[in-house]
Design an enzyme around this catalytic site. Structure first.
Site, short mmCIF file in Angstrom:
data_model
loop_
_atom_site.label_atom_id
_atom_site.label_comp_id
_atom_site.label_asym_id
_atom_site.label_seq_id
_atom_site.Cartn_x
_atom_site.Cartn_y
_atom_site.Cartn_z
N HIS A 7 -3.39 3.74 -0.81
CA HIS A 7 -2.76 5.03 -0.55
C HIS A 7 -3.79 6.16 -0.59
O HIS A 7 -4.68 6.19 -1.43
CB HIS A 7 -1.69 5.32 -1.60
CG HIS A 7 -0.41 4.58 -1.39
ND1 HIS A 7 0.30 4.62 -0.20
CD2 HIS A 7 0.32 3.77 -2.23
CE1 HIS A 7 1.40 3.89 -0.31
NE2 HIS A 7 1.43 3.35 -1.53
N CYS A 16 -3.74 6.16 4.95
CA CYS A 16 -3.16 7.24 5.74
C CYS A 16 -4.11 8.44 5.76
O CYS A 16 -4.95 8.59 4.87
CB CYS A 16 -1.81 7.66 5.17
SG CYS A 16 -0.56 6.38 5.22
#
Length: 210
Positions: free
Chosen positions: A126, A187
């Protein structure tokens, strides 16, 4: 109670609430970094599990917040190794398969039957848009920066060859390309799940772990 006193109480309450709202992200970030440090310390000298990875479609997992990362519990039975990137002070457990729970605690494998040092070893993590937390800093890596993987036996040294930005459907970045390499995926930000940063690196050495 006169109006002036009421205004004063309301002003104090607004100040307190505002302070809490402003301070909470910093507190959550601190707690997330603390939890990450604890996780790394817990796995540095442990015997890791076998490389039995499975495919999990991480694209369907919602982006967590810092509080979720800070409160996550590391499942040591999922730990198969450790990743270290000195240039960005990154130290994380490597966990088998990109499940929602595993991604809260470290870097997680992307494909089935991944083996460190062989083929394209792909890891997802993440981006919390918070320096020092999970994969938030990997987009700043430069060509030549070193990435180290550790299992029970060996240290695997990789050198970064490039950083790119792709859409989530570009699965070819994690496919094998006829060489031993590493791919890190995250991301582009905690608020943007539409694209991915991809860090690529080539294996440059393997040696027995000290």
């Amino acid at each position: 109670m006169n109006k002036q006193r009421i205004y004063s109480i309301v002003a104090i309450l607004l100040f307190v609430v505002g302070g809490v709202l402003i301070g909470k992200p910093f507190y959550d970030g601190y707690q997330a970094e603390k939890k990450q440090t604890e996780n790394v310390q817990a796995v540095q000298k442990m015997d890791y599990e076998k490389h039995e990875t499975e495919f999990v479609d991480a694209s369907k997992i919602d982006q967590p917040d810092l509080a979720e990362v800070a409160n996550a519990s590391l499942d040591k039975k999922q730990v198969i190794g450790r990743i270290s990137i000195p240039s960005v002070s990154l130290e994380l457990p490597v966990l088998k398969s990109s499940t929602e729970k595993n991604l809260l605690s470290g870097a997680a494998t992307v494909k089935e039957n991944q083996v460190m040092g062989k083929g394209n070893y792909a890891l997802a993590g993440h981006n919390m848009s918070k320096k020092g937390v999970l994969f938030s800093d990997i987009a700043s890596l430069k060509k030549g920066d070193k990435i180290y993987l550790y299992d029970n036996e060996n240290e695997y040294e990789y050198a970064v060859t490039g950083v790119s930005e792709v859409t989530p459907d570009k699965w070819e970045v994690v496919e094998d390309h006829g060489k031993d390499e590493i791919t890190l995926i995250t991301c582009v930000s905690v608020k943007d799940n539409s694209k991915r940063y991809v860090v690529a690196g080539d294996l440059v050495g393997t040696k027995a772990k000290k």
